[in-house]
Scaffold this active site. Sequence first.
Site, PDB file in Angstrom:
ATOM      1  N   SER A 153      44.059  37.760  26.968  1.00  0.00           N
ATOM      2  CA  SER A 153      43.820  39.162  26.631  1.00  0.00           C
ATOM      3  C   SER A 153      44.407  39.498  25.277  1.00  0.00           C
ATOM      4  O   SER A 153      45.339  38.852  24.805  1.00  0.00           O
ATOM      5  CB  SER A 153      44.452  40.060  27.690  1.00  0.00           C
ATOM      6  OG  SER A 153      43.647  40.062  28.829  1.00  0.00           O
ATOM      7  N   CYS A 168      47.170  34.801  28.011  1.00  0.00           N
ATOM      8  CA  CYS A 168      46.797  33.598  28.767  1.00  0.00           C
ATOM      9  C   CYS A 168      46.216  32.507  27.876  1.00  0.00           C
ATOM     10  O   CYS A 168      45.869  31.430  28.364  1.00  0.00           O
ATOM     11  CB  CYS A 168      45.805  33.951  29.862  1.00  0.00           C
ATOM     12  SG  CYS A 168      46.494  35.066  31.072  1.00  0.00           S
ATOM     13  N   GLU A 191      53.996  34.408  28.397  1.00  0.00           N
ATOM     14  CA  GLU A 191      54.024  35.831  28.073  1.00  0.00           C
ATOM     15  C   GLU A 191      55.048  36.512  28.979  1.00  0.00           C
ATOM     16  O   GLU A 191      55.028  37.726  29.141  1.00  0.00           O
ATOM     17  CB  GLU A 191      52.639  36.458  28.198  1.00  0.00           C
ATOM     18  CG  GLU A 191      51.962  36.258  29.545  1.00  0.00           C
ATOM     19  CD  GLU A 191      50.588  36.877  29.601  1.00  0.00           C
ATOM     20  OE1 GLU A 191      50.506  38.104  29.461  1.00  0.00           O
ATOM     21  OE2 GLU A 191      49.611  36.142  29.786  1.00  0.00           O
ATOM     22  N   SER A 223      38.692  44.657  30.691  1.00  0.00           N
ATOM     23  CA  SER A 223      39.170  43.283  30.456  1.00  0.00           C
ATOM     24  C   SER A 223      38.140  42.275  30.967  1.00  0.00           C
ATOM     25  O   SER A 223      37.929  41.222  30.361  1.00  0.00           O
ATOM     26  CB  SER A 223      40.544  43.051  31.112  1.00  0.00           C
ATOM     27  OG  SER A 223      40.456  43.001  32.520  1.00  0.00           O
ATOM     28  N   ASN A 258      47.375  34.282  39.787  1.00  0.00           N
ATOM     29  CA  ASN A 258      47.297  34.153  38.331  1.00  0.00           C
ATOM     30  C   ASN A 258      48.631  33.615  37.811  1.00  0.00           C
ATOM     31  O   ASN A 258      49.683  34.196  38.065  1.00  0.00           O
ATOM     32  CB  ASN A 258      47.001  35.521  37.695  1.00  0.00           C
ATOM     33  CG  ASN A 258      46.573  35.398  36.233  1.00  0.00           C
ATOM     34  OD1 ASN A 258      46.560  34.300  35.675  1.00  0.00           O
ATOM     35  ND2 ASN A 258      46.219  36.519  35.628  1.00  0.00           N
ATOM     36  N   THR A 302      46.318  40.348  42.037  1.00  0.00           N
ATOM     37  CA  THR A 302      46.072  39.234  41.100  1.00  0.00           C
ATOM     38  C   THR A 302      47.368  38.717  40.481  1.00  0.00           C
ATOM     39  O   THR A 302      47.348  38.113  39.418  1.00  0.00           O
ATOM     40  CB  THR A 302      45.076  39.645  39.984  1.00  0.00           C
ATOM     41  OG1 THR A 302      45.711  40.591  39.120  1.00  0.00           O
ATOM     42  CG2 THR A 302      43.809  40.250  40.538  1.00  0.00           C
ATOM     43  N   LYS A 361      32.332  35.074  37.589  1.00  0.00           N
ATOM     44  CA  LYS A 361      31.504  35.987  36.789  1.00  0.00           C
ATOM     45  C   LYS A 361      31.130  35.338  35.461  1.00  0.00           C
ATOM     46  O   LYS A 361      30.032  35.531  34.956  1.00  0.00           O
ATOM     47  CB  LYS A 361      32.246  37.304  36.529  1.00  0.00           C
ATOM     48  CG  LYS A 361      32.274  38.206  37.740  1.00  0.00           C
ATOM     49  CD  LYS A 361      32.955  39.535  37.409  1.00  0.00           C
ATOM     50  CE  LYS A 361      33.058  40.394  38.660  1.00  0.00           C
ATOM     51  NZ  LYS A 361      33.664  41.694  38.406  1.00  0.00           N
ATOM     52  N   HIS A 414      39.410  30.068  32.590  1.00  0.00           N
ATOM     53  CA  HIS A 414      40.673  30.764  32.874  1.00  0.00           C
ATOM     54  C   HIS A 414      40.444  31.549  34.163  1.00  0.00           C
ATOM     55  O   HIS A 414      39.450  32.266  34.287  1.00  0.00           O
ATOM     56  CB  HIS A 414      41.033  31.711  31.722  1.00  0.00           C
ATOM     57  CG  HIS A 414      42.099  32.703  32.090  1.00  0.00           C
ATOM     58  ND1 HIS A 414      43.308  32.318  32.622  1.00  0.00           N
ATOM     59  CD2 HIS A 414      42.120  34.071  32.049  1.00  0.00           C
ATOM     60  CE1 HIS A 414      44.040  33.396  32.873  1.00  0.00           C
ATOM     61  NE2 HIS A 414      43.344  34.470  32.548  1.00  0.00           N
ATOM     62  N   ASP A 473      40.275  46.755  52.921  1.00  0.00           N
ATOM     63  CA  ASP A 473      39.563  45.738  53.699  1.00  0.00           C
ATOM     64  C   ASP A 473      39.945  44.352  53.154  1.00  0.00           C
ATOM     65  O   ASP A 473      39.747  44.084  51.964  1.00  0.00           O
ATOM     66  CB  ASP A 473      38.047  45.985  53.553  1.00  0.00           C
ATOM     67  CG  ASP A 473      37.217  44.924  54.276  1.00  0.00           C
ATOM     68  OD1 ASP A 473      37.782  43.934  54.779  1.00  0.00           O
ATOM     69  OD2 ASP A 473      35.984  45.104  54.303  1.00  0.00           O
TER      70      ASP A 473
HETATM   71  P1  HMG Z   1      39.613  47.070  41.573  1.00  0.00           P
HETATM   72  O1  HMG Z   1      39.642  48.460  41.087  1.00  0.00           O
HETATM   73  O2  HMG Z   1      40.267  46.773  42.846  1.00  0.00           O
HETATM   74  O3  HMG Z   1      38.088  46.575  41.578  1.00  0.00           O
HETATM   75  O4  HMG Z   1      40.261  46.141  40.480  1.00  0.00           O
HETATM   76  P2  HMG Z   1      36.869  46.860  42.537  1.00  0.00           P
HETATM   77  O5  HMG Z   1      37.078  48.036  43.407  1.00  0.00           O
HETATM   78  O6  HMG Z   1      35.689  46.846  41.638  1.00  0.00           O
HETATM   79  O7  HMG Z   1      36.792  45.565  43.499  1.00  0.00           O
HETATM   80  C1  HMG Z   1      36.801  44.272  43.038  1.00  0.00           C
HETATM   81  C2  HMG Z   1      35.622  43.486  43.642  1.00  0.00           C
HETATM   82  O8  HMG Z   1      35.733  43.466  45.071  1.00  0.00           O
HETATM   83  C3  HMG Z   1      34.244  44.103  43.349  1.00  0.00           C
HETATM   84  O9  HMG Z   1      33.334  43.024  43.131  1.00  0.00           O
HETATM   85  C4  HMG Z   1      33.889  44.793  44.650  1.00  0.00           C
HETATM   86  O10 HMG Z   1      32.491  44.952  44.857  1.00  0.00           O
HETATM   87  C5  HMG Z   1      34.481  43.827  45.653  1.00  0.00           C
HETATM   88  P3  HMG Z   1      32.683  42.778  41.674  1.00  0.00           P
HETATM   89  O11 HMG Z   1      31.857  43.966  41.373  1.00  0.00           O
HETATM   90  O12 HMG Z   1      33.858  42.674  40.699  1.00  0.00           O
HETATM   91  O13 HMG Z   1      31.938  41.509  41.819  1.00  0.00           O
HETATM   92  N1  HMG Z   1      34.729  44.395  46.977  1.00  0.00           N
HETATM   93  C6  HMG Z   1      34.480  43.752  48.127  1.00  0.00           C
HETATM   94  N2  HMG Z   1      33.939  42.539  48.395  1.00  0.00           N
HETATM   95  C7  HMG Z   1      33.834  42.161  49.702  1.00  0.00           C
HETATM   96  N3  HMG Z   1      34.205  42.957  50.751  1.00  0.00           N
HETATM   97  C8  HMG Z   1      34.741  44.173  50.518  1.00  0.00           C
HETATM   98  C9  HMG Z   1      34.885  44.611  49.177  1.00  0.00           C
HETATM   99  N4  HMG Z   1      35.366  45.744  48.605  1.00  0.00           N
HETATM  100  C10 HMG Z   1      35.270  45.597  47.266  1.00  0.00           C
HETATM  101  N5  HMG Z   1      35.115  44.938  51.558  1.00  0.00           N
HETATM  102  C11 HMG Z   1      40.552  44.359  38.919  1.00  0.00           C
HETATM  103  C12 HMG Z   1      39.919  44.783  40.248  1.00  0.00           C
HETATM  104  C13 HMG Z   1      40.253  42.889  38.671  1.00  0.00           C
HETATM  105  C14 HMG Z   1      39.954  45.194  37.797  1.00  0.00           C
HETATM  106  C15 HMG Z   1      42.084  44.588  39.032  1.00  0.00           C
HETATM  107  O14 HMG Z   1      42.588  43.728  40.001  1.00  0.00           O
HETATM  108  C16 HMG Z   1      42.840  44.363  37.719  1.00  0.00           C
HETATM  109  O15 HMG Z   1      42.977  45.274  36.923  1.00  0.00           O
HETATM  110  N6  HMG Z   1      43.365  43.138  37.505  1.00  0.00           N
HETATM  111  C17 HMG Z   1      44.143  42.786  36.297  1.00  0.00           C
HETATM  112  C18 HMG Z   1      43.290  42.537  35.064  1.00  0.00           C
HETATM  113  C19 HMG Z   1      42.528  41.241  35.148  1.00  0.00           C
HETATM  114  O16 HMG Z   1      42.886  40.329  35.855  1.00  0.00           O
HETATM  115  N7  HMG Z   1      41.450  41.118  34.346  1.00  0.00           N
HETATM  116  C20 HMG Z   1      40.657  39.903  34.281  1.00  0.00           C
HETATM  117  C21 HMG Z   1      40.070  39.662  32.894  1.00  0.00           C
HETATM  118  S1  HMG Z   1      41.340  39.664  31.640  1.00  0.00           S
HETATM  119  C22 HMG Z   1      42.136  38.124  31.823  1.00  0.00           C
HETATM  120  O17 HMG Z   1      41.636  37.285  32.507  1.00  0.00           O
HETATM  121  C23 HMG Z   1      43.459  37.942  31.157  1.00  0.00           C
HETATM  122  C24 HMG Z   1      44.669  38.077  32.062  1.00  0.00           C
HETATM  123  O18 HMG Z   1      44.848  36.882  32.797  1.00  0.00           O
HETATM  124  C25 HMG Z   1      45.911  38.418  31.231  1.00  0.00           C
HETATM  125  C26 HMG Z   1      46.291  37.522  30.080  1.00  0.00           C
HETATM  126  O19 HMG Z   1      45.491  37.088  29.289  1.00  0.00           O
HETATM  127  O20 HMG Z   1      47.492  37.340  29.924  1.00  0.00           O
HETATM  128  C27 HMG Z   1      44.511  39.185  33.057  1.00  0.00           C
END
Ligand code: HMG
Length: 398
Positions: free
Chosen positions: A318, A120, A88, A210, A285, A161, A251, A242, A38
Site C-alpha cells: 500500500s 507489504c 512496517e 485499497s 496477513n 485480516t 480478486k 500478495h 455471519d
Molecule cells: P468489509 O466492510 O467487511 O467488506 O471490509 P464487505 O462487507 O464488502 O465484505 C467483504 C466480502 O464478504 C464481500 O465480498 C461480501 O460480499 C462478502 P466481495 O464483494 O469483496 O467479493 N460477504 C459474504 N460472503 C459470504 N457469506 C456472507 C457474507 N457477507 C459478506 N454471509 C475489507 C472488508 C477487506 C475492506 C476490510 O477487511 C479492510 O479494510 N481490510 C484492510 C485493508 C486490506 O486488507 N486491503 C487489501 C488491499 S491493500 C493490501 O493488500 C495491502 C495491505 O496488506 C497493507 C500493506 O501493504 O502493508 C493491506
Amino acid sequence: MYGNSAITDVQVGIDKIDFYTPNHYLDLVDLAQARGVDPNKYLIGIGQSKMSVAALDQDIVAMGANAAEPMLTEADRQEIGLLVVATESGIDQSKAAALFVQDLLGLTNNLRAIEIKEACYGATAGLQLACDYVRSHPGRKALVIASDIARYGLDTPGEVTQGAGSVAMLVACDPGIIAIEPESLYESRSTGDFWRPNYSAEAFARGKFSEEVYVGMFEGLWNKARKQGMARPESLQALLFHIPFSKMGRKGLRTLGDGTITEADYERLTERFERSIVYGREVGNIYTGSVYLALISLLENDESLNPGDRIGLFSYGSGSVAELYFATLMPGYRARLEPQRHQALLESRERLSLTEYEAMFSAKLVTDGSEQEIKHSDCRDDAPHYLAGMKGHERQYR
Ligand code: HMG
C-alpha cells in the site's frame, strides 16, 4: 570465493526459505460470533479461517530470527554479506531491526545490515536488492527477512485480516529453490489506501479503495508484461499474489478469468492459487511476508509442479508500490522444503478465547524507561528467540 568479479549470466534466487508464526491463534468463527457477523463472511467472503496472534515477546525481531534460525548452517552464517529486514512494524526509528537479528543469529560483523520499509512491498524490494548484491558478489549470500504484525484494532473492518509472522529467505548463486529473472515490471504511485502514522500502533485503511488500487496495479503490470512477452500464460505454471486475505488474491486472479487468458490456463492458475493460500488462510496477513508465505504454501502443498516450471509473483504494498516478476523452479527444490515441520508449527498453536485474544492484543511494553520482564510465550523448539524484557528504553532479547 570473496572478491570474485561481478557475473551476469549466473542464476541467482532463493536458495533456502522458511517461516515462523507465533503459537497462538484466534479462530475466525469465534471472532465472527463475538462481532455479530455471519461466519461465512469471514470464511468465504474474506476467505480466512484463523489468524496468528503475537504475544509481547514475539516482536518482529524475535519472529524474524526464529524464521531464519532453522535453515542457516554455519557456512551460510559466514557467507552472508547483506542482511535485510523488511517490516512496517518497526521497533525503532533509528536502529535497524537487522542489527538485533544479526546478533541473535550469530552472524559475522562483515556484512551490511539494514531495514527496509514500503508496506507489504518491502520484502520484494529487499529480495531484488539481495539478488543484485549476489550478482555483483557471487561468492557471498544475502539474508532477507520479512517480519510483521498486522494490526487494525478491535472491532474494526480490518480486524479479521490481522495476523503475525515472518519469512526468511537466503539468496545465493545457483539457488536451491527458485532462480529469479533479472527483468521485472514495477510501478510506484502515491495513494492513500492504507497508512500508519508514527503515533499509532494500528493501521488505517480505505478498505474498498485499497482493493481497487491493488487490482488496478496488478492489471496494469500484467498487461505490460503481456505486451513485452514476459507473461506468456501458456508457459506460466503458477501465479502468486500478495495475500492480505485470500479473497484479495482471488480478486486479482479473477481479472484474468474474463477471457484475458484461455480457460485451460486460467483453470491451471486457479488450482495452483488454491494451494498457495493454504498457509495464509491459517496465519492471516503477515504484510510484507505474505506473498512469500504463499510461495512456501504452493511449493509444499502442490505435488504437480516440476523443476523448470516458471511462476509469476505479484507483490503489492500500500501507499503504493507493486512489482510483477518471474522465477523458475530449480532441480531438487522439494528437498529444500519442510512441509511436516511447517504443518506441525501451525497445528501446535494454542487456540485463544476472545477474551484472551483481546488481552494479548492490548498488552503493551513500558515506555517510561522502567524495567519490564516479559514471559516467554512460545516454548516450541522452533522459537528459541524472544524478547525477554525492557530496561532503560532498550529491548532485551534472549
Ligand atoms: P468489509 O466492510 O467487511 O467488506 O471490509 P464487505 O462487507 O464488502 O465484505 C467483504 C466480502 O464478504 C464481500 O465480498 C461480501 O460480499 C462478502 P466481495 O464483494 O469483496 O467479493 N460477504 C459474504 N460472503 C459470504 N457469506 C456472507 C457474507 N457477507 C459478506 N454471509 C475489507 C472488508 C477487506 C475492506 C476490510 O477487511 C479492510 O479494510 N481490510 C484492510 C485493508 C486490506 O486488507 N486491503 C487489501 C488491499 S491493500 C493490501 O493488500 C495491502 C495491505 O496488506 C497493507 C500493506 O501493504 O502493508 C493491506
